[in-house]
Scaffold this active site. Structure first.
Site, PDB file in Angstrom:
ATOM      1  N   SER A   1     -82.290 124.301  35.682  1.00  0.00           N
ATOM      2  CA  SER A   1     -82.726 123.036  35.822  1.00  0.00           C
ATOM      3  C   SER A   1     -83.785 122.017  35.142  1.00  0.00           C
ATOM      4  O   SER A   1     -84.402 122.400  35.736  1.00  0.00           O
ATOM      5  CB  SER A   1     -82.135 122.546  37.550  1.00  0.00           C
ATOM      6  OG  SER A   1     -82.092 121.193  37.139  1.00  0.00           O
TER       7      SER A   1
ATOM      8  N   CYS B   1     -94.251 116.961  41.243  1.00  0.00           N
ATOM      9  CA  CYS B   1     -93.465 116.879  39.583  1.00  0.00           C
ATOM     10  C   CYS B   1     -94.367 115.632  39.156  1.00  0.00           C
ATOM     11  O   CYS B   1     -94.301 114.541  40.006  1.00  0.00           O
ATOM     12  CB  CYS B   1     -91.972 116.356  39.990  1.00  0.00           C
ATOM     13  SG  CYS B   1     -91.156 116.725  38.342  1.00  0.00           S
TER      14      CYS B   1
ATOM     15  N   ASN C   1     -79.165 112.496  48.451  1.00  0.00           N
ATOM     16  CA  ASN C   1     -79.649 112.582  49.971  1.00  0.00           C
ATOM     17  C   ASN C   1     -80.661 111.472  50.377  1.00  0.00           C
ATOM     18  O   ASN C   1     -81.353 111.660  49.474  1.00  0.00           O
ATOM     19  CB  ASN C   1     -80.725 114.374  49.898  1.00  0.00           C
ATOM     20  CG  ASN C   1     -79.983 115.366  50.430  1.00  0.00           C
ATOM     21  OD1 ASN C   1     -80.132 115.518  51.649  1.00  0.00           O
ATOM     22  ND2 ASN C   1     -79.911 116.407  49.445  1.00  0.00           N
TER      23      ASN C   1
ATOM     24  N   CYS D   1     -86.399 110.730  44.085  1.00  0.00           N
ATOM     25  CA  CYS D   1     -86.864 112.621  44.449  1.00  0.00           C
ATOM     26  C   CYS D   1     -88.146 112.462  45.538  1.00  0.00           C
ATOM     27  O   CYS D   1     -88.712 111.812  44.441  1.00  0.00           O
ATOM     28  CB  CYS D   1     -86.804 112.994  43.645  1.00  0.00           C
ATOM     29  SG  CYS D   1     -87.648 115.157  43.383  1.00  0.00           S
TER      30      CYS D   1
ATOM     31  N   GLU E   1     -91.550 124.719  48.243  1.00  0.00           N
ATOM     32  CA  GLU E   1     -90.979 125.032  49.272  1.00  0.00           C
ATOM     33  C   GLU E   1     -90.139 125.560  48.666  1.00  0.00           C
ATOM     34  O   GLU E   1     -90.155 126.275  47.418  1.00  0.00           O
ATOM     35  CB  GLU E   1     -89.444 124.068  49.493  1.00  0.00           C
ATOM     36  CG  GLU E   1     -90.859 122.672  50.722  1.00  0.00           C
ATOM     37  CD  GLU E   1     -89.987 121.201  50.309  1.00  0.00           C
ATOM     38  OE1 GLU E   1     -88.646 121.363  49.824  1.00  0.00           O
ATOM     39  OE2 GLU E   1     -89.935 120.273  50.618  1.00  0.00           O
TER      40      GLU E   1
ATOM     41  N   CYS F   1     -83.487 128.966  46.227  1.00  0.00           N
ATOM     42  CA  CYS F   1     -84.142 127.818  45.035  1.00  0.00           C
ATOM     43  C   CYS F   1     -85.298 128.011  45.190  1.00  0.00           C
ATOM     44  O   CYS F   1     -86.771 127.449  46.002  1.00  0.00           O
ATOM     45  CB  CYS F   1     -83.129 126.859  46.018  1.00  0.00           C
ATOM     46  SG  CYS F   1     -83.223 125.012  44.835  1.00  0.00           S
TER      47      CYS F   1
ATOM     48  N   CYS G   1     -88.918 110.402  38.700  1.00  0.00           N
ATOM     49  CA  CYS G   1     -87.282 110.421  38.912  1.00  0.00           C
ATOM     50  C   CYS G   1     -87.740 109.872  40.689  1.00  0.00           C
ATOM     51  O   CYS G   1     -88.111 109.694  41.911  1.00  0.00           O
ATOM     52  CB  CYS G   1     -86.592 111.478  38.699  1.00  0.00           C
ATOM     53  SG  CYS G   1     -85.899 112.484  37.855  1.00  0.00           S
TER      54      CYS G   1
ATOM     55  N   CYS H   1     -84.929 119.126  47.693  1.00  0.00           N
ATOM     56  CA  CYS H   1     -85.857 118.688  47.396  1.00  0.00           C
ATOM     57  C   CYS H   1     -86.914 117.927  47.201  1.00  0.00           C
ATOM     58  O   CYS H   1     -87.253 116.860  47.309  1.00  0.00           O
ATOM     59  CB  CYS H   1     -85.091 117.372  46.025  1.00  0.00           C
ATOM     60  SG  CYS H   1     -83.611 117.647  45.790  1.00  0.00           S
TER      61      CYS H   1
ATOM     62  N   LEU I   1     -78.598 115.177  34.452  1.00  0.00           N
ATOM     63  CA  LEU I   1     -78.374 113.829  34.190  1.00  0.00           C
ATOM     64  C   LEU I   1     -78.260 112.208  34.557  1.00  0.00           C
ATOM     65  O   LEU I   1     -78.735 111.926  34.740  1.00  0.00           O
ATOM     66  CB  LEU I   1     -76.481 114.185  33.361  1.00  0.00           C
ATOM     67  CG  LEU I   1     -75.851 113.118  32.654  1.00  0.00           C
ATOM     68  CD1 LEU I   1     -76.856 112.956  31.201  1.00  0.00           C
ATOM     69  CD2 LEU I   1     -74.942 112.807  31.940  1.00  0.00           C
TER      70      LEU I   1
HETATM   71  N1  SAH Z   1     -86.689 119.048  38.083  1.00  0.00           N
HETATM   72  C1  SAH Z   1     -86.323 120.066  37.460  1.00  0.00           C
HETATM   73  C2  SAH Z   1     -85.102 120.754  38.353  1.00  0.00           C
HETATM   74  C3  SAH Z   1     -85.394 119.968  39.965  1.00  0.00           C
HETATM   75  S1  SAH Z   1     -83.403 120.141  40.727  1.00  0.00           S
HETATM   76  C4  SAH Z   1     -84.820 118.491  37.115  1.00  0.00           C
HETATM   77  O1  SAH Z   1     -84.847 117.835  37.119  1.00  0.00           O
HETATM   78  O2  SAH Z   1     -83.793 119.360  36.954  1.00  0.00           O
HETATM   79  C5  SAH Z   1     -83.057 119.397  41.544  1.00  0.00           C
HETATM   80  C6  SAH Z   1     -82.046 118.973  40.814  1.00  0.00           C
HETATM   81  O3  SAH Z   1     -81.456 117.822  42.636  1.00  0.00           O
HETATM   82  C7  SAH Z   1     -82.061 117.385  39.968  1.00  0.00           C
HETATM   83  O4  SAH Z   1     -81.051 117.648  39.913  1.00  0.00           O
HETATM   84  C8  SAH Z   1     -82.567 116.700  41.260  1.00  0.00           C
HETATM   85  O5  SAH Z   1     -82.240 114.787  40.484  1.00  0.00           O
HETATM   86  C9  SAH Z   1     -81.020 116.555  42.058  1.00  0.00           C
HETATM   87  N2  SAH Z   1     -82.669 115.551  43.409  1.00  0.00           N
HETATM   88  C10 SAH Z   1     -83.189 115.030  43.617  1.00  0.00           C
HETATM   89  N3  SAH Z   1     -83.661 113.872  44.446  1.00  0.00           N
HETATM   90  C11 SAH Z   1     -82.354 114.256  44.635  1.00  0.00           C
HETATM   91  C12 SAH Z   1     -82.002 113.552  46.003  1.00  0.00           C
HETATM   92  N4  SAH Z   1     -82.243 112.849  47.156  1.00  0.00           N
HETATM   93  N5  SAH Z   1     -80.612 113.214  46.188  1.00  0.00           N
HETATM   94  C13 SAH Z   1     -79.535 114.448  45.463  1.00  0.00           C
HETATM   95  N6  SAH Z   1     -80.348 114.939  44.430  1.00  0.00           N
HETATM   96  C14 SAH Z   1     -81.375 114.820  44.002  1.00  0.00           C
END
Ligand code: SAH
Length: 345
Positions: free
Chosen positions: A189, A110, A288, A117, A90, A103, A114, A329, A213
């Site tokens: 990021s 991945c 989200n 995500c 994407e 983006c 997390c 994401c 974070l």
């Molecule tokens: N792997 C990297 C790049 C992904 S950036 C990282 O973790 O930073 C995408 C951002 O969106 C990250 O901060 C991730 O934690 C966040 N993210 C993932 N799923 C999400 C969701 N459902 N709602 C809000 N933020 C989310």
């Protein structure tokens, strides 16, 4: 066959010399590639003989649009690209006042796991090559007709888990004979891969580092981000301090607000304590809703922001774009995989 768009100008120039061609051919080829030419025959200032020689040794990547969705709310466009091997990734194009931002993804899937995500649901299939990251910027610009001025590495994948390719991508996209996008217009990021942060610090690039974070305490963070079990949040903050000392660049901390999990006042207090001495900035993100995840969006974003501000911490709330098009994401890829029966049960 070699992926020529992943090669630097110097490497292409050397390859030209090895073929008995003058060095300036390298620059001509590089320029064509980064304009989005998809076959050597399109490189009209090269001789037919050279074009044939190149085609016998090299190939030019070019993704195809598998899906494209445009938000009716704000014009955000989400692309699902199909790569040469059939995998999909994407890219999202967002229009901001300060310019068009794309983006991009850094991996197919991945492996960071997390809990909130969608990108990580089916794990990581493979790393993206430098050319495949360049292509997301290049073909988004060509397809949309909108000039891209900013890039965020915030799509699918963990950039610091594919660091060699990401660094090469940065060199290519930043190149004056390529798309020439300034480092100050690029954000990367990470979920907190500490060795990667230290390596990046050494390079002293002018890009913006964002750190996901999502919790300032080990217990919560380990629960929602398995990476915390390898690289604990306390060490992560120490790495951020080192990064700031080395580069002088302000770090942006992303904090997706999850109901009852990371939105308590004591957590805001702890962020303030840990960020002290470093001009960081906290970006609060409305969670989200991902269907597979048990987590719900927090209703305390404004209160949490106030609490951070009361400690003198700069905190902003990210404006949500593309809310009507699965724009976050890994959600579009997940949907396509589901329809094709590719998701694990
Ligand atoms: N792997 C990297 C790049 C992904 S950036 C990282 O973790 O930073 C995408 C951002 O969106 C990250 O901060 C991730 O934690 C966040 N993210 C993932 N799923 C999400 C969701 N459902 N709602 C809000 N933020 C989310």
């Amino acid at each position: 066959m070699t992926d020529i768009k992943s090669m630097t100008l110097e490497e292409i120039t050397q390859a030209c010399r090895d073929m008995g061609e003058p060095a300036f051919r390298g620059k001509q080829i590089f320029t064509w590639l980064h304009k989005g030419v998809t076959s050597f025959d399109g490189m009209s200032n090269l001789s037919k003989a050279l074009r044939e020689k190149l085609a016998a040794q090299y190939y030019i990547t070019a993704p195809t649009v598998a899906r494209k969705q445009m938000s009716k709310l704000d014009g955000t466009i989400k692309y699902l690209w199909e790569l040469g091997d059939g995998n999909c990734i994407e890219t999202v194009l967002m229009q901001y006042k300060h310019g068009n931002t794309v983006c991009i993804s850094s991996q197919v899937g991945c492996r960071m796991g997390c809990a909130f995500c969608a990108s990580t649901i089916a794990g990581k299939l493979r790393d993206l090559r430098p050319s495949e990251m360049v292509d997301q910027v290049l073909f988004t610009q060509l397809d949309s007709g909108q000039e891209i001025s900013n890039i965020v590495l915030m799509g699918i994948g963990e950039p610091l888990d594919n660091m060699d390719n990401v660094l090469r991508f940065l060199e290519l996209i930043n190149h004056a004979d390529g798309m020439n996008i300034g480092m100050r217009h690029i954000s990367l990021s990470t979920c907190g891969v500490i060795p990667g942060i230290d390596r990046l610090a050494e390079l002293q690039l002018q890009l913006t580092l964002s750190v996901s974070l999502h919790a300032p305490d080990s217990e919560t963070r380990s629960r929602i981000m398995p990476v915390n079990r390898a690289y604990d949040v306390e060490e992560l903050f120490a790495a951020c301090q080192r990064y700031f000392k080395k580069t002088g660049r302000r770090i942006s901390f992303e904090y997706s607000m999850i109901d009852g999990v990371n939105d308590n006042d004591w957590q805001a207090d702890l962020i303030a304590k840990r960020i002290a001495g470093m001009p960081g900035h906290v970006n609060l993100i409305p969670l989200n809703d991902v269907v597979e995840s048990p987590f719900k969006p927090s209703k305390r974003i404004a209160a949490f922001q106030k609490r951070l501000q009361s400690h003198g911490v700069t905190a902003t709330v990210r404006r949500s774009l593309g809310g009507d098009i699965d724009a976050s994401c890994g959600q579009l890829r997940r949907k396509a995989m589901e329809e094709r029966g590719e998701l694990p049960k």
